[in-house]
Design a protein around this motif. Structure first.
Motif, PDB file in Angstrom:
ATOM      1  N   LYS A  68       0.836  -1.201   0.000  1.00 17.22           N
ATOM      2  CA  LYS A  68       0.000   0.000   0.000  1.00 17.22           C
ATOM      3  C   LYS A  68       0.877   1.260   0.000  1.00 17.22           C
ATOM      4  O   LYS A  68       0.606   2.236  -0.706  1.00 17.22           O
ATOM      5  CB  LYS A  68      -0.916   0.002   1.222  1.00 17.22           C
ATOM      6  CG  LYS A  68      -2.125  -0.886   1.101  1.00 17.22           C
ATOM      7  CD  LYS A  68      -3.190  -0.251   0.223  1.00 17.22           C
ATOM      8  CE  LYS A  68      -4.467  -1.082   0.228  1.00 17.22           C
ATOM      9  NZ  LYS A  68      -5.514  -0.469  -0.628  1.00 17.22           N
ATOM     10  N   HIS A  75      -6.823   0.008  -5.607  1.00 15.01           N
ATOM     11  CA  HIS A  75      -7.963  -0.683  -6.230  1.00 15.01           C
ATOM     12  C   HIS A  75      -7.722  -2.192  -6.392  1.00 15.01           C
ATOM     13  O   HIS A  75      -8.473  -2.843  -7.133  1.00 15.01           O
ATOM     14  CB  HIS A  75      -8.308  -0.079  -7.592  1.00 15.01           C
ATOM     15  CG  HIS A  75      -8.568   1.390  -7.550  1.00 15.01           C
ATOM     16  ND1 HIS A  75      -9.524   1.961  -6.751  1.00 15.01           N
ATOM     17  CD2 HIS A  75      -7.968   2.418  -8.214  1.00 15.01           C
ATOM     18  CE1 HIS A  75      -9.525   3.269  -6.923  1.00 15.01           C
ATOM     19  NE2 HIS A  75      -8.587   3.579  -7.791  1.00 15.01           N
ATOM     20  N   PRO A  77      -7.927  -5.854  -4.815  1.00 15.84           N
ATOM     21  CA  PRO A  77      -8.497  -6.561  -3.655  1.00 15.84           C
ATOM     22  C   PRO A  77      -7.485  -7.517  -3.021  1.00 15.84           C
ATOM     23  O   PRO A  77      -6.602  -8.039  -3.705  1.00 15.84           O
ATOM     24  CB  PRO A  77      -9.680  -7.323  -4.249  1.00 15.84           C
ATOM     25  CG  PRO A  77      -9.364  -7.476  -5.690  1.00 15.84           C
ATOM     26  CD  PRO A  77      -8.544  -6.283  -6.083  1.00 15.84           C
ATOM     27  N   ILE A  94      -8.079  -4.938   8.133  1.00  7.10           N
ATOM     28  CA  ILE A  94      -9.003  -4.177   7.286  1.00  7.10           C
ATOM     29  C   ILE A  94      -8.508  -2.746   7.109  1.00  7.10           C
ATOM     30  O   ILE A  94      -8.527  -2.187   6.005  1.00  7.10           O
ATOM     31  CB  ILE A  94     -10.420  -4.191   7.893  1.00  7.10           C
ATOM     32  CG1 ILE A  94     -11.006  -5.612   7.810  1.00  7.10           C
ATOM     33  CG2 ILE A  94     -11.333  -3.205   7.170  1.00  7.10           C
ATOM     34  CD1 ILE A  94     -12.296  -5.790   8.588  1.00  7.10           C
ATOM     35  N   GLY A  97      -5.769  -2.555   4.553  1.00  9.92           N
ATOM     36  CA  GLY A  97      -6.147  -2.692   3.151  1.00  9.92           C
ATOM     37  C   GLY A  97      -6.661  -4.052   2.751  1.00  9.92           C
ATOM     38  O   GLY A  97      -6.900  -4.298   1.562  1.00  9.92           O
ATOM     39  N   THR A  99      -9.269  -6.794   1.994  1.00  5.51           N
ATOM     40  CA  THR A  99     -10.649  -6.691   1.521  1.00  5.51           C
ATOM     41  C   THR A  99     -11.552  -7.764   2.128  1.00  5.51           C
ATOM     42  O   THR A  99     -12.701  -7.506   2.472  1.00  5.51           O
ATOM     43  CB  THR A  99     -10.700  -6.823  -0.019  1.00  5.51           C
ATOM     44  OG1 THR A  99      -9.718  -5.968  -0.602  1.00  5.51           O
ATOM     45  CG2 THR A  99     -12.069  -6.468  -0.546  1.00  5.51           C
ATOM     46  N   ASP A 100     -11.015  -8.987   2.258  1.00  2.00           N
ATOM     47  CA  ASP A 100     -11.844 -10.124   2.696  1.00  2.00           C
ATOM     48  C   ASP A 100     -10.977 -11.120   3.462  1.00  2.00           C
ATOM     49  O   ASP A 100      -9.741 -11.083   3.365  1.00  2.00           O
ATOM     50  CB  ASP A 100     -12.477 -10.798   1.469  1.00  2.00           C
ATOM     51  CG  ASP A 100     -13.732 -11.577   1.819  1.00  2.00           C
ATOM     52  OD1 ASP A 100     -14.035 -11.686   3.023  1.00  2.00           O
ATOM     53  OD2 ASP A 100     -14.382 -12.077   0.885  1.00  2.00           O
ATOM     54  N   ARG A 114     -15.384 -16.505  -3.471  1.00  2.00           N
ATOM     55  CA  ARG A 114     -14.890 -15.196  -3.058  1.00  2.00           C
ATOM     56  C   ARG A 114     -13.930 -14.607  -4.110  1.00  2.00           C
ATOM     57  O   ARG A 114     -13.973 -13.410  -4.407  1.00  2.00           O
ATOM     58  CB  ARG A 114     -14.198 -15.295  -1.703  1.00  2.00           C
ATOM     59  CG  ARG A 114     -15.157 -15.593  -0.548  1.00  2.00           C
ATOM     60  CD  ARG A 114     -14.398 -15.729   0.762  1.00  2.00           C
ATOM     61  NE  ARG A 114     -15.280 -16.108   1.850  1.00  2.00           N
ATOM     62  CZ  ARG A 114     -15.952 -15.235   2.616  1.00  2.00           C
ATOM     63  NH1 ARG A 114     -15.829 -13.928   2.384  1.00  2.00           N
ATOM     64  NH2 ARG A 114     -16.726 -15.665   3.600  1.00  2.00           N
ATOM     65  N   LEU A 118     -14.471 -11.081  -6.225  1.00  2.00           N
ATOM     66  CA  LEU A 118     -13.508  -9.981  -6.171  1.00  2.00           C
ATOM     67  C   LEU A 118     -12.888  -9.703  -7.538  1.00  2.00           C
ATOM     68  O   LEU A 118     -12.628  -8.549  -7.883  1.00  2.00           O
ATOM     69  CB  LEU A 118     -12.414 -10.291  -5.147  1.00  2.00           C
ATOM     70  CG  LEU A 118     -12.879 -10.264  -3.680  1.00  2.00           C
ATOM     71  CD1 LEU A 118     -11.741 -10.672  -2.756  1.00  2.00           C
ATOM     72  CD2 LEU A 118     -13.382  -8.877  -3.299  1.00  2.00           C
ATOM     73  N   ARG A 122     -12.882  -6.293  -9.636  1.00  2.00           N
ATOM     74  CA  ARG A 122     -11.631  -5.756 -10.177  1.00  2.00           C
ATOM     75  C   ARG A 122     -11.739  -5.506 -11.677  1.00  2.00           C
ATOM     76  O   ARG A 122     -11.290  -4.483 -12.195  1.00  2.00           O
ATOM     77  CB  ARG A 122     -10.487  -6.726  -9.880  1.00  2.00           C
ATOM     78  CG  ARG A 122      -9.182  -6.432 -10.568  1.00  2.00           C
ATOM     79  CD  ARG A 122      -8.615  -5.097 -10.188  1.00  2.00           C
ATOM     80  NE  ARG A 122      -7.365  -4.823 -10.888  1.00  2.00           N
ATOM     81  CZ  ARG A 122      -6.871  -3.620 -11.091  1.00  2.00           C
ATOM     82  NH1 ARG A 122      -7.497  -2.545 -10.644  1.00  2.00           N
ATOM     83  NH2 ARG A 122      -5.732  -3.462 -11.737  1.00  2.00           N
ATOM     84  N   GLN A 125     -13.760  -2.460 -12.269  1.00  2.00           N
ATOM     85  CA  GLN A 125     -12.966  -1.273 -11.980  1.00  2.00           C
ATOM     86  C   GLN A 125     -11.982  -0.981 -13.112  1.00  2.00           C
ATOM     87  O   GLN A 125     -11.792   0.168 -13.508  1.00  2.00           O
ATOM     88  CB  GLN A 125     -12.224  -1.472 -10.648  1.00  2.00           C
ATOM     89  CG  GLN A 125     -11.433  -0.265 -10.180  1.00  2.00           C
ATOM     90  CD  GLN A 125     -10.027  -0.232 -10.755  1.00  2.00           C
ATOM     91  OE1 GLN A 125      -9.430  -1.283 -10.996  1.00  2.00           O
ATOM     92  NE2 GLN A 125      -9.517   0.969 -10.991  1.00  2.00           N
TER      93      GLN A 125
END
Length: 382
Positions: A68, A75, A77, A94, A97, A99-100, A114, A118, A122, A125
């Motif tokens: 990060k 953007h 995941p 979380i 960064g 996501t799940d 999952r 995601l 993506r 996006q």
């Protein structure tokens, strides 16, 4: 789509790899060492990161935090595979960064569901980003085309003004170029310089409202005719006033202020110093210099060195001293610009009767052409 797996357990990594590879349209890269995974992610674009929590060198949270920090996971995941149930660790993940989450041992069907969800987000996006980039390109292209059309209209109008003013050659073009050189030397932004370059040709737009008997009169004007000539400033302002674009507003400032003087003795308002718009102060230098160098019905052309010396001598009285310094700094370029359109010296000779015939097309004369040095006129220009 590119998925990166990171888990220090070889068996867990193998199980993740097998499960994820069953999803159509994915490319999977697996790493046991989080440091190696970090290096890979810094060099190659990814679409999904699946990372274990407990690992040597980097925990999963630390790896995500570093990615990060280096703007890799914008953007992107992240699924964290962990057996941790502690609330504080999940909140930290979380906030970093992630996501799940998916628990260990993981359920293959749940993992694939999952991952598919995601990846769908993506992909949406990415498509949106590509569409936005295309729109930006289209807007940039349309803006560029509008700017080109705006510039074309300005120059066509400027050419019409030149013809109205007795076809003063390339005066308007040279004033625009010299103004841009001065503006650049003053450190104005590139866009501001461009605006001044395009506004400068309109500095005398008001002359279209001046009668031919005054505008084209050779010789000096009477006091009444001078008063009439000076109305071109007011006419120019009226033509350009209340503009909605920056260009038209700058052109209005130039038209209204290019005959003002730094010491307040100019017209039409008699304002002085920095109360005169900077654009008008710049164009005033360029306009007077170029006009002195140009032949007109009422004056001969000055040599450019004499015109330059006049500009320098008027620093602090007629002209903004900073603009004159910028003018001097750009002198090499300005002199080259003036030389491009300077009259060429032509030597015309013909041999005596004993000289053999010359090829057709060579014009010769036994006479020398002598050009009288022009009488210096007053520096005042219309």
């Amino acid at each position: 789509m590119h998925i990166v797996l990171v888990d220090d357990s070889r068996s867990a990594l193998f199980a993740l790899d097998i499960a994820v590879r069953e999803i159509p349209g994915v490319h999977v890269t697996a790493f046991e060492d989080p440091a190696t995974a970090l290096e890979h992610c810094l060099k190659s674009p990814i679409d999904l990161l699946i990372v274990d929590f407990t690992m040597p060198k980097y925990t999963g949270i630390e790896l995500v935090a570093e990615l990060k920090r280096q703007n890799v996971l914008v953007h992107i995941p992240v699924i964290m595979v962990t057996s941790e149930t502690e609330r504080s660790i999940r909140i930290q993940a979380i906030e970093t960064g992630v996501t799940d989450f998916i628990g260990k041992p993981f359920d293959s069907i749940e993992l694939k569901a999952r991952v598919r969800n995601l990846l769908a987000l993506r992909k949406a996006q990415r498509d949106l980003s590509h569409r936005a980039n295309r729109l930006v390109d289209e807007v940039d292209k349309a803006t560029e085309e509008l700017a080109e059309r705006e510039e074309e209209i300005i120059w066509r109008l400027a050419r019409a003004i030149e013809f109205r003013d007795g076809d003063t050659g390339d005066h308007i073009s040279r004033v625009a170029h010299i103004s841009k050189l001065i503006a650049r030397d003053l450190g104005l932004s590139s866009e501001h310089c461009r605006m001044i370059y395009l506004a400068a040709p309109l500095h005398d737009v008001g002359k279209i409202g001046i009668s031919d008997s005054v505008l084209l009169k050779p010789g000096r004007l009477t006091p009444e005719e001078i008063a009439e000539m000076r109305k071109h400033v007011e006419i120019g302002v009226r033509i350009l006033e209340n503009g909605t674009s920056d260009l038209v507003r700058i052109a209005e400032a130039v038209a209204g202020g290019h005959h003002e003087k730094w010491d307040g003795t100019g017209y039409p308002k008699g304002i002085s110093g920095q109360n005169i718009p900077i654009e008008a102060r710049i164009v005033a230098v360029a306009d007077v210099f170029e006009a002195l160098c140009s032949e007109r019905p009422y004056k001969r052309a000055w040599p450019i060195e004499e015109a330059r010396d006049h500009i320098i001598a008027q620093s602090g009285s007629h002209f903004d001293p900073a603009c004159v310094v910028a003018f001097q700094n750009q002198w090499t370029r300005i002199a080259a610009l003036m030389a491009q359109d300077a009259p060429k010296t032509i030597t015309v000779e013909v041999p005596s009767m004993e000289t053999p015939d010359e090829p057709v097309g060579t014009l010769q004369s036994p006479f020398k052409i002598h050009v009288e040095e022009p009488v210096r006129e007053t520096p005042d220009v219309k």
